[in-house]
Write a protein that holds these residues in place. Structure first.
Motif, short mmCIF file in Angstrom:
data_model
loop_
_atom_site.label_atom_id
_atom_site.label_comp_id
_atom_site.label_asym_id
_atom_site.label_seq_id
_atom_site.Cartn_x
_atom_site.Cartn_y
_atom_site.Cartn_z
N GLY A 160 0.84 -1.20 0.00
CA GLY A 160 0.00 0.00 0.00
C GLY A 160 0.86 1.24 0.00
O GLY A 160 0.37 2.35 0.17
N SER A 161 2.17 1.06 -0.17
CA SER A 161 3.15 2.15 -0.20
C SER A 161 2.97 3.07 1.01
O SER A 161 3.09 2.62 2.14
CB SER A 161 3.05 2.90 -1.52
N HIS A 162 2.63 4.35 0.78
CA HIS A 162 2.49 5.30 1.90
C HIS A 162 1.02 5.61 2.18
O HIS A 162 0.72 6.58 2.87
CB HIS A 162 3.26 6.58 1.59
N ASN A 163 0.10 4.81 1.63
CA ASN A 163 -1.33 5.04 1.88
C ASN A 163 -1.70 4.67 3.33
O ASN A 163 -0.97 3.93 3.98
CB ASN A 163 -2.18 4.23 0.91
N PRO A 164 -2.86 5.12 3.82
CA PRO A 164 -3.30 4.76 5.17
C PRO A 164 -3.39 3.24 5.37
O PRO A 164 -3.45 2.49 4.39
CB PRO A 164 -4.68 5.42 5.28
N PRO A 165 -3.42 2.77 6.64
CA PRO A 165 -3.32 1.33 6.95
C PRO A 165 -4.38 0.45 6.28
O PRO A 165 -4.12 -0.72 6.02
CB PRO A 165 -3.49 1.29 8.47
N GLU A 166 -5.57 1.02 6.03
CA GLU A 166 -6.64 0.17 5.46
C GLU A 166 -6.45 -0.12 3.97
O GLU A 166 -7.18 -0.91 3.39
CB GLU A 166 -8.02 0.82 5.71
N TYR A 167 -5.47 0.52 3.35
CA TYR A 167 -5.20 0.31 1.91
C TYR A 167 -4.17 -0.79 1.69
O TYR A 167 -3.33 -1.05 2.54
CB TYR A 167 -4.65 1.59 1.28
N ASN A 168 -4.25 -1.41 0.52
CA ASN A 168 -3.16 -2.25 0.03
C ASN A 168 -3.27 -2.28 -1.49
O ASN A 168 -4.19 -1.70 -2.07
CB ASN A 168 -3.21 -3.66 0.63
N GLY A 169 -2.31 -2.93 -2.13
CA GLY A 169 -2.35 -2.95 -3.59
C GLY A 169 -1.21 -3.76 -4.18
O GLY A 169 -0.51 -4.49 -3.46
N PHE A 170 -1.03 -3.62 -5.50
CA PHE A 170 -0.02 -4.40 -6.22
C PHE A 170 0.79 -3.51 -7.15
O PHE A 170 0.23 -2.76 -7.95
CB PHE A 170 -0.70 -5.49 -7.07
N LYS A 171 2.12 -3.58 -7.04
CA LYS A 171 3.02 -3.00 -8.05
C LYS A 171 3.53 -4.16 -8.89
O LYS A 171 3.99 -5.16 -8.33
CB LYS A 171 4.18 -2.27 -7.37
N MET A 172 3.46 -4.02 -10.21
CA MET A 172 3.66 -5.19 -11.08
C MET A 172 4.75 -4.95 -12.11
O MET A 172 4.82 -3.90 -12.74
CB MET A 172 2.34 -5.50 -11.80
N MET A 173 5.56 -5.99 -12.29
CA MET A 173 6.68 -5.93 -13.23
C MET A 173 6.58 -7.18 -14.13
O MET A 173 6.39 -8.29 -13.62
CB MET A 173 7.97 -5.95 -12.42
#
Length: 459
Positions: free
Chosen positions: A103-116
């Motif tokens: 979730g990088s620097h987003n608030p705790p309730e966030y998450n996500g995917f960085k893709m290569m």
């Protein structure tokens, strides 16, 4: 069979949403299967998967991996790592492909995917293509394998084998309870530093302050520690360890565009004539500095995926952007890595007796931090910038650069308005030779913006 899921999570540089609401475990599995399907089309047999310190990381990582394997692609799970360590694993393990659950620097309730994928970072249309693939059910099926691999020792060995300090340094590091805390203290001690740790326990609740060194309030603890102790420099990292913040002994924040001056001078000493990339938010003092140090300045759109694409296209040895992403192609792999950038900085600073004096002496201007105009609807910011690009007139402007929004160059400063690619926000930044010029440029932008929006202006 077609599937539906929240479209809003498919952003310009990554996939990101609120866990359990817009980003569910089912969505993670479908995204994994879509990535696995793309991997098979590109001849990629395995994807590396890593996750940061967020509480939702293990479950999302598991669902994502199940989806990748359901497409017939192997998963190499590197566990809890910083984002640059995932990139490192993709290079070192030969897949050139991977997914970071962050979730990088987003608030705790966030998450996500960085893709290569196959050596390139997925962005823009490629991310939208994943959504279309899921919606139309164009998903490969199979039975991929799974194995776990710890790459942290290889990563730390690679950096400590490359970086040599001229003398031991005395540093404060603030990891903001992000995942960098699991690795940064060990790395800098191995480089020969005396390390004073702030918030290096990985905690996805981020109980002390937000792990975002782009905001001055998040650097207060480093500043206090520098004032109270004999430490000579402060380093701060964001939630997933791909961005660096720097604070001098007396509490001056050295913003990333000025850090880039020091890095560029160092790289150009060994590689005269090399290209150095910087984003549109960076200081106007950077291009002449790069030229004076024998390099070729190249301005680029903001965004880590755009910068990486530009590095590939130009063969540039170094790049940086105002948000704190720094990319070394010389001696490194060309991806953004806050931990490695911190090590390179200490290598340079260890050659002088007074590191703060060296940093404070870098060219500086009067400037604002990043300012945001918040708009109500997704896409409204892009429409507004398009309208400005077509109709806005700026008094006294020497040049209007439309590479990424509007960067208006004056004889004594610049103003920038661009659409954020992650939220419905207009990003602004102003810089000038003096306070009067800064106010004049801001007034010019105020007038132009007031003609196209009734949103509250933050300046």
């Amino acid at each position: 069979m077609s599937h539906s899921l929240s479209k809003d999570i498919f952003k310009a540089y990554d996939i990101r949403g609120v866990v359990g609401k817009t980003l569910t475990l089912d969505a993670a599995r479908l995204i994994g299967q879509a990535l696995g399907s793309l991997a098979r089309e590109q001849g990629v047999a395995a994807l590396v998967v890593g996750r940061d310190g967020r509480l939702s990381g293990p479950d999302l990582s598991r669902s994502l991996s199940d989806g990748i394997r359901a497409a017939g692609v192997d998963v190499i799970d590197v566990g809890r790592v910083a984002t640059p360590m995932l990139y490192f694993a993709a290079y070192e393990l030969g897949t050139l492909s991977g997914v970071m659950v962050t979730g990088s620097h987003n608030p705790p309730e966030y998450n996500g995917f960085k893709m290569m994928m196959a050596g390139g970072t997925l962005s823009g249309d490629e991310i939208q293509a994943l959504l279309r693939r899921i919606e139309t059910g164009e998903l490969a099926t199979g039975d991929g394998g799974y194995r776990e691999q710890d790459i942290s020792a290889a990563y730390l060995d690679r950096i400590t084998g490359d970086i040599k300090l001229a003398r031991p340094m005395n540093v404060v590091i603030d990891c903001g309870n992000g995942v960098a805390g699991a690795f940064a203290p060990t790395l800098y001690r191995r480089l020969g530093c005396k390390v004073r740790e702030l918030f290096c326990e990985v905690d996805g609740n981020f109980p002390n302050h937000h792990p975002d060194p782009a905001k001055p309030e998040n650097l207060q603890d480093v500043t206090v520690a520098l004032a109270k102790t004999d430490a000579e420099i402060g380093l701060a990292f964001d939630g997933d360890g791909d961005r660096l913040g720097v604070v001098t002994k007396e509490g001056n924040i050295i913003w990333p565009d000025r850090q880039l001056m020091l890095f560029a001078a160092d790289v150009l000493e060994r590689n005269p004539g090399a290209q150095v990339i910087y984003d549109v938010k960076s200081t106007r003092l950077l291009a002449p500095w790069i030229r004076d140090n024998g390099g070729v300045p190249v301005m680029c759109r903001t965004g880590h995926s755009f910068i990486k694409a530009k590095i590939k296209e130009t063969g540039a040895l170094m790049a940086g952007e105002m948000s704190g992403h720094v990319f070394f192609k010389e001696r490194w792999y060309g991806f953004d890595d806050g931990l490695y950038a911190g090590a390179r900085l200490l290598e340079i600073l260890s050659r002088v007796e007074d590191p703060s004096a060296l940093l404070n002496a870098l060219p500086n201007a009067v400037s604002t931090p990043e300012l945001n105009i918040k708009l109500s609807a997704e896409g409204e910011n892009h429409a507004l910038i398009e309208r400005l690009q077509q109709s806005a007139r700026f008094d006294g402007a020497e040049e209007v650069i439309t590479l990424d929004g509007l960067r208006v160059e004056y004889q004594d400063g610049f103003g920038l308005a661009r659409a954020s690619n992650t939220t419905p926000v207009i990003v602004l930044r102003f810089e000038a030779d003096n306070a009067d010029a800064l106010e004049r440029i801001k007034a010019n932008f105020r007038q132009v913006l007031a003609a196209v929006t009734d949103a509250e202006l933050p300046f």
